[in-house]
Design a protein around this motif. Structure first.
Motif, PDB file in Angstrom:
ATOM      1  N   LYS A 173       0.841  -1.195   0.000  1.00 39.92           N
ATOM      2  CA  LYS A 173       0.000   0.000   0.000  1.00 39.92           C
ATOM      3  C   LYS A 173       0.875   1.244   0.000  1.00 39.92           C
ATOM      4  O   LYS A 173       1.988   1.242   0.527  1.00 39.92           O
ATOM      5  N   LEU A 174       0.337   2.323  -0.585  1.00 39.77           N
ATOM      6  CA  LEU A 174       1.050   3.589  -0.546  1.00 39.77           C
ATOM      7  C   LEU A 174       1.161   4.074   0.895  1.00 39.77           C
ATOM      8  O   LEU A 174       0.214   3.984   1.670  1.00 39.77           O
ATOM      9  N   ALA A 175       2.347   4.584   1.250  1.00 42.38           N
ATOM     10  CA  ALA A 175       2.570   5.056   2.603  1.00 42.38           C
ATOM     11  C   ALA A 175       3.438   6.308   2.579  1.00 42.38           C
ATOM     12  O   ALA A 175       4.125   6.600   1.597  1.00 42.38           O
ATOM     13  N   ILE A 176       3.370   7.058   3.680  1.00 40.41           N
ATOM     14  CA  ILE A 176       4.193   8.251   3.860  1.00 40.41           C
ATOM     15  C   ILE A 176       4.981   8.106   5.146  1.00 40.41           C
ATOM     16  O   ILE A 176       4.430   7.778   6.200  1.00 40.41           O
ATOM     17  N   LEU A 177       6.292   8.332   5.049  1.00 40.38           N
ATOM     18  CA  LEU A 177       7.148   8.423   6.223  1.00 40.38           C
ATOM     19  C   LEU A 177       7.303   9.903   6.544  1.00 40.38           C
ATOM     20  O   LEU A 177       8.061  10.618   5.892  1.00 40.38           O
ATOM     21  N   SER A 178       6.512  10.387   7.506  1.00 48.70           N
ATOM     22  CA  SER A 178       6.584  11.799   7.863  1.00 48.70           C
ATOM     23  C   SER A 178       7.675  12.000   8.902  1.00 48.70           C
ATOM     24  O   SER A 178       7.867  11.174   9.793  1.00 48.70           O
ATOM     25  N   HIS A 179       8.383  13.110   8.772  1.00 51.95           N
ATOM     26  CA  HIS A 179       9.561  13.351   9.599  1.00 51.95           C
ATOM     27  C   HIS A 179       9.477  14.739  10.206  1.00 51.95           C
ATOM     28  O   HIS A 179       9.175  15.717   9.525  1.00 51.95           O
ATOM     29  N   TYR A 180       9.719  14.822  11.488  1.00 55.54           N
ATOM     30  CA  TYR A 180       9.847  16.140  12.119  1.00 55.54           C
ATOM     31  C   TYR A 180      10.840  16.038  13.269  1.00 55.54           C
ATOM     32  O   TYR A 180      11.035  14.971  13.849  1.00 55.54           O
ATOM     33  N   THR A 181      11.469  17.150  13.564  1.00 53.16           N
ATOM     34  CA  THR A 181      12.510  17.178  14.583  1.00 53.16           C
ATOM     35  C   THR A 181      11.972  17.740  15.892  1.00 53.16           C
ATOM     36  O   THR A 181      11.148  18.649  15.903  1.00 53.16           O
ATOM     37  N   ILE A 182      12.457  17.175  16.998  1.00 51.54           N
ATOM     38  CA  ILE A 182      12.126  17.688  18.319  1.00 51.54           C
ATOM     39  C   ILE A 182      13.120  18.786  18.703  1.00 51.54           C
ATOM     40  O   ILE A 182      12.753  19.831  19.206  1.00 51.54           O
ATOM     41  N   ASP A 183      14.371  18.533  18.433  1.00 50.68           N
ATOM     42  CA  ASP A 183      15.424  19.525  18.599  1.00 50.68           C
ATOM     43  C   ASP A 183      16.486  19.191  17.564  1.00 50.68           C
ATOM     44  O   ASP A 183      16.239  18.434  16.629  1.00 50.68           O
ATOM     45  N   PHE A 184      17.663  19.750  17.705  1.00 55.93           N
ATOM     46  CA  PHE A 184      18.699  19.531  16.697  1.00 55.93           C
ATOM     47  C   PHE A 184      19.314  18.146  16.759  1.00 55.93           C
ATOM     48  O   PHE A 184      20.072  17.756  15.875  1.00 55.93           O
ATOM     49  N   GLU A 185      19.014  17.365  17.787  1.00 52.63           N
ATOM     50  CA  GLU A 185      19.648  16.063  17.933  1.00 52.63           C
ATOM     51  C   GLU A 185      18.655  14.925  18.106  1.00 52.63           C
ATOM     52  O   GLU A 185      19.053  13.814  18.460  1.00 52.63           O
ATOM     53  N   SER A 186      17.387  15.148  17.881  1.00 54.55           N
ATOM     54  CA  SER A 186      16.404  14.078  17.995  1.00 54.55           C
ATOM     55  C   SER A 186      15.285  14.295  16.991  1.00 54.55           C
ATOM     56  O   SER A 186      15.052  15.418  16.538  1.00 54.55           O
ATOM     57  N   SER A 187      14.604  13.217  16.623  1.00 49.33           N
ATOM     58  CA  SER A 187      13.577  13.308  15.594  1.00 49.33           C
ATOM     59  C   SER A 187      12.500  12.254  15.825  1.00 49.33           C
ATOM     60  O   SER A 187      12.701  11.275  16.542  1.00 49.33           O
ATOM     61  N   VAL A 188      11.355  12.496  15.206  1.00 50.84           N
ATOM     62  CA  VAL A 188      10.240  11.559  15.244  1.00 50.84           C
ATOM     63  C   VAL A 188       9.838  11.234  13.819  1.00 50.84           C
ATOM     64  O   VAL A 188       9.752  12.127  12.968  1.00 50.84           O
ATOM     65  N   ILE A 189       9.627   9.950  13.533  1.00 53.82           N
ATOM     66  CA  ILE A 189       9.173   9.513  12.219  1.00 53.82           C
ATOM     67  C   ILE A 189       7.879   8.738  12.399  1.00 53.82           C
ATOM     68  O   ILE A 189       7.815   7.786  13.175  1.00 53.82           O
ATOM     69  N   ASP A 190       6.842   9.163  11.683  1.00 56.33           N
ATOM     70  CA  ASP A 190       5.551   8.474  11.700  1.00 56.33           C
ATOM     71  C   ASP A 190       5.332   7.774  10.364  1.00 56.33           C
ATOM     72  O   ASP A 190       5.681   8.310   9.304  1.00 56.33           O
ATOM     73  N   LEU A 191       4.748   6.593  10.416  1.00 55.62           N
ATOM     74  CA  LEU A 191       4.405   5.849   9.214  1.00 55.62           C
ATOM     75  C   LEU A 191       2.895   5.891   9.028  1.00 55.62           C
ATOM     76  O   LEU A 191       2.137   5.364   9.837  1.00 55.62           O
ATOM     77  N   TRP A 192       2.447   6.550   7.944  1.00 55.62           N
ATOM     78  CA  TRP A 192       1.034   6.658   7.600  1.00 55.62           C
ATOM     79  C   TRP A 192       0.757   5.831   6.355  1.00 55.62           C
ATOM     80  O   TRP A 192       1.497   5.905   5.367  1.00 55.62           O
ATOM     81  N   VAL A 193      -0.303   5.044   6.371  1.00 56.94           N
ATOM     82  CA  VAL A 193      -0.622   4.133   5.269  1.00 56.94           C
ATOM     83  C   VAL A 193      -1.994   4.478   4.713  1.00 56.94           C
ATOM     84  O   VAL A 193      -2.952   4.699   5.463  1.00 56.94           O
ATOM     85  N   MET A 194      -2.075   4.533   3.365  1.00 60.02           N
ATOM     86  CA  MET A 194      -3.352   4.778   2.711  1.00 60.02           C
ATOM     87  C   MET A 194      -4.125   3.467   2.662  1.00 60.02           C
ATOM     88  O   MET A 194      -3.754   2.540   1.945  1.00 60.02           O
ATOM     89  N   GLU A 195      -5.193   3.378   3.424  1.00 66.11           N
ATOM     90  CA  GLU A 195      -5.893   2.122   3.628  1.00 66.11           C
ATOM     91  C   GLU A 195      -6.973   1.837   2.587  1.00 66.11           C
ATOM     92  O   GLU A 195      -7.251   0.695   2.280  1.00 66.11           O
ATOM     93  N   GLU A 196      -7.590   2.872   2.053  1.00 70.99           N
ATOM     94  CA  GLU A 196      -8.777   2.616   1.250  1.00 70.99           C
ATOM     95  C   GLU A 196      -8.891   3.637   0.132  1.00 70.99           C
ATOM     96  O   GLU A 196      -8.555   4.805   0.296  1.00 70.99           O
ATOM     97  N   GLU A 197      -9.399   3.186  -0.992  1.00 73.06           N
ATOM     98  CA  GLU A 197      -9.691   4.075  -2.111  1.00 73.06           C
ATOM     99  C   GLU A 197     -11.001   3.633  -2.735  1.00 73.06           C
ATOM    100  O   GLU A 197     -11.160   2.482  -3.123  1.00 73.06           O
ATOM    101  N   THR A 198     -11.954   4.519  -2.805  1.00 73.99           N
ATOM    102  CA  THR A 198     -13.228   4.206  -3.447  1.00 73.99           C
ATOM    103  C   THR A 198     -13.422   5.168  -4.597  1.00 73.99           C
ATOM    104  O   THR A 198     -13.156   6.362  -4.479  1.00 73.99           O
ATOM    105  N   GLY A 199     -13.926   4.663  -5.712  1.00 68.13           N
ATOM    106  CA  GLY A 199     -13.970   5.439  -6.936  1.00 68.13           C
ATOM    107  C   GLY A 199     -15.222   6.268  -7.118  1.00 68.13           C
ATOM    108  O   GLY A 199     -15.905   6.634  -6.177  1.00 68.13           O
TER     109      GLY A 199
END
Length: 374
Positions: free
Chosen positions: A256-282
């Motif tokens: 499935k299509l996914a996004i690895l979103s990235h943001y920093t807490i400070d200059f020496e640490s970071s958080v990465i979230d994995l978001w997945v596209m679950e459904e598509e209806t036409g």
């Protein structure tokens, strides 16, 4: 039985051969005509690919050669780092970048060439020089996408002129026919695309944006390889700040299509979230639902690249790496998405802006114009 000639049924031989590395299979073609014929059968190529995909997946990393020659490394399931042999391709691979990987084939873009696109099977050491595109647009900032379409059983290369967001131009190359043809891009009202492409479920995806006053509206651009049509998809920007998009990444998770979103807490640490596209209806009520699968925090600055064997693959910031190693190269970090286990793979001078791709060895042919001697 004693006195009988040694014999293995053909189905057992086939089952053994599909488990072997490509380099051994190429040599085994010399054993007999039956084996040479077998190794070229589409059904056997598919069986070997299926086994390799599930048992021996690798990641492909650009090693950032100081001579501007594409230098690739493979990290296999045994955590062995292997250099991809390309000695006979040095002249072709100068100033080259990998567009994408699909079933053992690499689409390679050359910066200086009258024929700027190659298809390369590194395991078979075979290259196909793709015919020059028929469209005359000469936008050096054009975007490329590459992937396999199972519906039509064909590999396709998509080329889009991205310099004029008001008037897109595009064409698609079929590996099966060896021909380019124009594709209808439609009107996208100022939409521009950026970042590398990713292929999921027979579609090529990019991040996109369009001006909205002094700000931008972010979205996803999708190209269906079977239907050969474009679609604009609302991007899940509600959980992404615009500045975080610069280091976020499109990828594939469980097909499935996914996004690895990235943001920093400070200059020496970071958080990465994995978001997945679950459904598509036409039809007229198109809907794309996004689910956050994982959130990973570490006390160092990680740059997400892809998902491999339930591992998040990242680059490790050079300053953080120097605190724990004497090596001065930028290096690969594997973070297990289940256990959060943290591993470092040293690849000397591995560049943060360069590709990290899922790869699998295969016998998929490129209908080569050039064959390297083994």
């Amino acid at each position: 039985m004693e006195g009988d000639d040694p014999y293995l049924p053909p189905e057992i031989i086939r089952n053994i051969l599909k488990r072997l590395p490509v380099k051994h299979l190429i040599r085994l073609q010399c054993v007999c005509k039956d084996w040479k014929y077998l190794l070229k059968l589409p059904s056997f190529i598919e069986e070997h690919l299926h086994h390799s995909t599930h048992q021996n997946p690798s990641i492909l990393v650009d090693g950032l050669s100081p001579t501007d020659i594409l230098q690739l490394y493979l990290l296999d399931t045994e955590m062995q780092l292997l250099e991809v042999h390309s000695a006979s391709l040095i002249d072709l691979l100068r100033d080259a970048t990998i567009v994408d990987s699909s079933n053992g084939l690499l689409c390679v873009r050359l910066s200086c060439s009258s024929h700027p696109i190659l298809l390369w099977n590194p395991a078979m050491r075979r290259v196909r020089v793709v015919a020059k595109a028929t469209n005359c647009f000469e936008d050096k900032y054009y975007k490329l996408g590459f992937g396999f379409c199972s519906i039509v059983n064909d590999y396709k290369i998509l080329r889009i002129s991205a310099s004029n967001a008001q008037d897109w131009q595009g064409e698609v190359y079929s590996v099966k026919t060896g021909l380019w043809k124009k594709v209808e891009c439609g009107t996208f009202d100022g939409v521009s695309i950026w970042c590398s492409s990713v292929v999921a479920n027979g579609n090529i995806f990019w991040f996109g944006f369009k001006p909205n006053g002094e700000s931008r509206v972010h979205l996803l651009v999708s190209y269906n390889l079977a239907l050969e049509v474009f679609t604009l998809i609302p991007s899940p920007i509600s959980f992404l700040k615009p500045i975080d998009l610069l280091l976020s990444r499109l990828t594939v998770y469980e097909n499935k299509l996914a996004i690895l979103s990235h943001y920093t807490i400070d200059f020496e640490s970071s958080v990465i979230d994995l978001w997945v596209m679950e459904e598509e209806t036409g039809t007229s009520d198109e809907r794309w639902d996004w689910t956050k699968k994982y959130s990973i925090s570490h006390p160092c600055w990680l740059v997400p690249r892809t998902i491999w064997r339930n591992n998040l693959v990242c680059y490790l910031d050079i300053v953080a790496f120097r605190r724990i190693s004497a090596n001065d190269g930028k290096n690969i970090v594997l973070v297990n998405l289940t256990t959060n286990e943290f591993k470092i793979v040293v690849i000397h001078k591995c560049g943060i802006g360069y590709p990290v791709l899922n790869y699998v060895e295969s016998l998929v042919p490129v209908e080569n114009d050039y064959t390297e001697e083994l």
